[in-house]
Every structure is written in C-alpha cells, then in structure tokens.
Design a protein around this motif. Structure first.
Motif, mmCIF file in Angstrom:
data_model
loop_
_atom_site.group_PDB
_atom_site.id
_atom_site.type_symbol
_atom_site.label_atom_id
_atom_site.label_comp_id
_atom_site.label_asym_id
_atom_site.label_seq_id
_atom_site.Cartn_x
_atom_site.Cartn_y
_atom_site.Cartn_z
ATOM 1 N N GLU A 177 40.475 42.554 26.257
ATOM 2 C CA GLU A 177 41.176 43.799 26.596
ATOM 3 C C GLU A 177 40.191 44.829 27.158
ATOM 4 O OE1 GLU A 177 44.749 43.609 23.208
ATOM 5 O OE2 GLU A 177 42.904 44.746 22.846
ATOM 6 N N GLN A 178 39.024 44.907 26.565
ATOM 7 C CA GLN A 178 38.011 45.848 27.054
ATOM 8 C C GLN A 178 37.460 45.412 28.406
ATOM 9 O OE1 GLN A 178 35.576 45.648 23.515
ATOM 10 N NE2 GLN A 178 36.269 47.664 22.833
ATOM 11 N N PHE A 179 37.363 44.110 28.620
ATOM 12 C CA PHE A 179 36.938 43.607 29.932
ATOM 13 C C PHE A 179 37.945 44.028 31.006
ATOM 14 C CE2 PHE A 179 34.272 39.669 28.491
ATOM 15 C CZ PHE A 179 33.321 40.528 27.969
ATOM 16 N N VAL A 180 39.242 43.906 30.692
ATOM 17 C CA VAL A 180 40.281 44.326 31.640
ATOM 18 C C VAL A 180 40.112 45.803 31.976
ATOM 19 C CG1 VAL A 180 42.756 44.748 31.906
ATOM 20 C CG2 VAL A 180 41.961 42.556 30.988
ATOM 21 N N GLU A 181 39.851 46.594 30.964
ATOM 22 C CA GLU A 181 39.688 48.032 31.159
ATOM 23 C C GLU A 181 38.484 48.358 32.040
ATOM 24 O OE1 GLU A 181 38.952 52.059 28.438
ATOM 25 O OE2 GLU A 181 39.645 50.187 27.503
ATOM 26 N N CYS A 182 37.405 47.618 31.865
ATOM 27 C CA CYS A 182 36.170 47.922 32.592
ATOM 28 C C CYS A 182 36.089 47.226 33.952
ATOM 29 C CB CYS A 182 34.954 47.518 31.750
ATOM 30 S SG CYS A 182 34.617 48.638 30.389
ATOM 31 N N PHE A 183 36.508 45.953 34.006
ATOM 32 C CA PHE A 183 36.312 45.153 35.217
ATOM 33 C C PHE A 183 37.574 44.966 36.053
ATOM 34 C CE2 PHE A 183 33.236 43.072 32.109
ATOM 35 C CZ PHE A 183 32.160 43.868 32.504
ATOM 36 N N GLY A 184 38.729 45.268 35.478
ATOM 37 C CA GLY A 184 39.989 45.090 36.191
ATOM 38 C C GLY A 184 40.663 43.787 35.807
ATOM 39 N N ALA A 185 41.983 43.790 35.796
ATOM 40 C CA ALA A 185 42.759 42.637 35.344
ATOM 41 C C ALA A 185 42.592 41.415 36.222
ATOM 42 C CB ALA A 185 44.242 43.017 35.257
ATOM 43 N N ASP A 186 42.202 41.621 37.499
ATOM 44 C CA ASP A 186 42.102 40.504 38.435
ATOM 45 C C ASP A 186 40.724 39.849 38.455
ATOM 46 O OD1 ASP A 186 44.739 40.820 39.220
ATOM 47 O OD2 ASP A 186 44.238 42.204 40.850
ATOM 48 N N ARG A 197 25.916 40.039 39.418
ATOM 49 C CA ARG A 197 25.575 38.728 38.873
ATOM 50 C C ARG A 197 26.646 38.248 37.889
ATOM 51 N NH1 ARG A 197 19.856 40.266 36.418
ATOM 52 N NH2 ARG A 197 21.157 42.055 35.826
ATOM 53 N N THR A 198 26.746 36.949 37.710
ATOM 54 C CA THR A 198 27.613 36.389 36.689
ATOM 55 C C THR A 198 27.119 36.863 35.321
ATOM 56 O OG1 THR A 198 28.042 34.424 38.048
ATOM 57 C CG2 THR A 198 28.498 34.246 35.697
ATOM 58 N N LYS A 251 30.854 41.406 40.183
ATOM 59 C CA LYS A 251 31.619 42.157 41.172
ATOM 60 C C LYS A 251 31.297 41.655 42.571
ATOM 61 C CE LYS A 251 32.509 46.894 42.763
ATOM 62 N NZ LYS A 251 32.161 48.328 42.590
ATOM 63 N N SER A 252 32.339 41.450 43.374
ATOM 64 C CA SER A 252 32.145 40.960 44.738
ATOM 65 C C SER A 252 31.476 42.020 45.581
ATOM 66 C CB SER A 252 33.486 40.573 45.364
ATOM 67 O OG SER A 252 34.100 39.536 44.642
ATOM 68 N N ARG A 253 30.573 41.570 46.442
ATOM 69 C CA ARG A 253 29.933 42.506 47.352
ATOM 70 C C ARG A 253 30.932 42.987 48.392
ATOM 71 N NH1 ARG A 253 24.099 39.640 48.745
ATOM 72 N NH2 ARG A 253 23.320 39.571 46.590
#
Length: 255
Positions: A169-178, A153-154, A222-224
């Motif tokens: 920065e923590q979002f990049v670490e957890c969710f990925g830079a893209d 979900r958003t 996250k994309s399915r």
C-alpha cells in the motif's frame, strides 16, 4: 594467523550448502551462530560436531572484542546466521569491522542469499540495482520511501508476512499503482512462489491471499523520460548515440 570465516547458510533448501562451507564449518575451532538451535539442526544434518557460541544482535556489542581476541590468539572462527549471508540484514557487520580494525583476516565465502534469486527471476533490469533490506517499521518509513520515488535502478526490499500488505500500500502511494513489482516468498522452499504485476494487481492478490513466509519485493525503477519533439531532433540524436555508447561527430571532425 587464524581467520574469521563468513559462511552463508541455506535460506530454505538445505541442499544449497556449498562443499566449501561444509569444509570450513567442520575445520574451524568454533562457530558463532545467530541462533544455536537453528545452527545445531543444520550441523546435525551435515554430520558435523562443532562448538557453538551465540552471536546475535542483542549481544554482539558486548562480545565482538572478546571474539576478535580469541581469533587473534590463534583460533579460527566461522560466523553464520540463521539463513543466508551474515551481514546482509543479519548480524555480522560489527564483528567484521572489529576484526578488520584489529588486523585479523576475514574471508567471506560466496553462497545463499535471498535478494539475488528474487532479483534475477523478477524479469527487471539486473545490471544496476539497490538493496534496501527491511524498511524502518515505524519512524522514518515513509520518508525513506519518498526518497526513492525517482530511483531509476531496480529496488529490492525484505518484508515480513505481517507487514507485506501495508508495505505494498505504501509502495502504491509513493511509486504509483502502475509501477511493476515482483514479489517472491519462501524462496528455495516447497511452497516457493513469485507474483508479478503492477503494484495495484499484486496488492489485490495479497489482500485476498493471506501472506505466509519470508518475502522479497523487487520494484522496477522509475522509467527514464523519453525526449519529446519539443526537445529537438538534435537532442534526440544525442540521446540515441548515448544509448549505443557512441559519440556524435561534430564539424571539427571533418576538417
């Protein structure tokens, strides 16, 4: 019987107050305010003279019972926060729960909140979302973020300007830079701004542009996983049917 009214107040633009909110604030017996100075300014702008009582996170545990008893005795009260809807990352839950348990009617007015405008203008799916509010400042912060790594979900977060770069920065670490993100600041105010892009792009922006104001960060879920050829044509057909809300026929349907 008297009521507790939950009254949203503007998050920036004072024109966002509703006519119903003005009526309630004018007619109740007293107003519970997170900061009486902020609420006094709003009431003065609206031309309302009202009794104000302080109600914030530092005194609510000590005062909720007294407030509930005052309402039960026949005095209508309105609860406001400094901005937005009480109870949403602001004091309110404890008083509402106390009144509900005491059989006191609670009436919540619809109105201003920062999370919905930020979500809608992000361009991300709005049909299903999760509101995470302010993350823990220290202990448990990364653990909580990691628990959201596979969230489809958003996701919506609140953050202060002093921690927004570290948060990204923590979002990049957890969710990925893209992973895509939409960051809105100063919603409804003169310098309202929304910055969209990948986490890496938006992080770079706020590293070079000093963050100012109140922030709402909206992260795409996250994309399915798309079915691969190895999953087989039949599996793919079932997924396509599910997406359309259809049921695939089986051999018994033709008997």
């Amino acid at each position: 019987m008297a009521k507790l009214y939950i009254v949203p107040t503007p998050i920036g633009n004072l024109d966002d107050i509703t006519l119903r909110a003005v009526k309630v604030l004018r007619e109740v017996d007293f107003v519970l305010a997170e900061d009486t100075r902020t609420t006094s300014f709003l009431l003065k702008h609206l031309g309302i003279e009202q009794k104000l009582r302080s109600h914030h996170k530092f005194n609510e545990h000590a005062t909720v019972q007294m407030v509930a008893e005052t309402i039960a005795a026949g005095h209508d009260a309105a609860l406001v926060s400094d901005a937005g809807t009480p109870g949403i990352s602001d004091p309110g839950f404890l008083l509402v729960r106390t009144c509900v348990e005491a059989g006191i009617e609670v009436e919540t007015l619809p109105g201003a909140t920062a999370l919905i405008p930020a979500l809608v203008q992000s361009g991300f799916p709005c049909d299903r979302f999760c509101f995470e509010g302010f993350l823990p400042q220290k202990k448990g912060r990364m653990k909580h973020l990691q628990s959201l790594r596979d969230e489809e979900r958003t996701m919506i977060f609140y953050e202060s300007p002093y921690r927004v770069v570290r948060c990204l920065e923590q979002f990049v670490e957890c969710f990925g830079a893209d992973r895509e993100v939409s960051v809105s600041r100063e919603l409804t105010k003169k310098f309202e701004q929304t910055v969209r892009g990948t986490l890496a792009e938006v992080l770079d922006h706020f590293r070079t542009h000093e963050p100012k104001g109140e922030f709402v960060l909206v992260v795409r879920g996250k994309s399915r996983r798309r079915p691969s050829e190895a999953d087989g044509a039949e599996s793919g057909a079932e997924n396509d049917a599910d997406d359309r809300g259809e049921t695939l026929p089986n051999e018994n349907d033709y008997e």
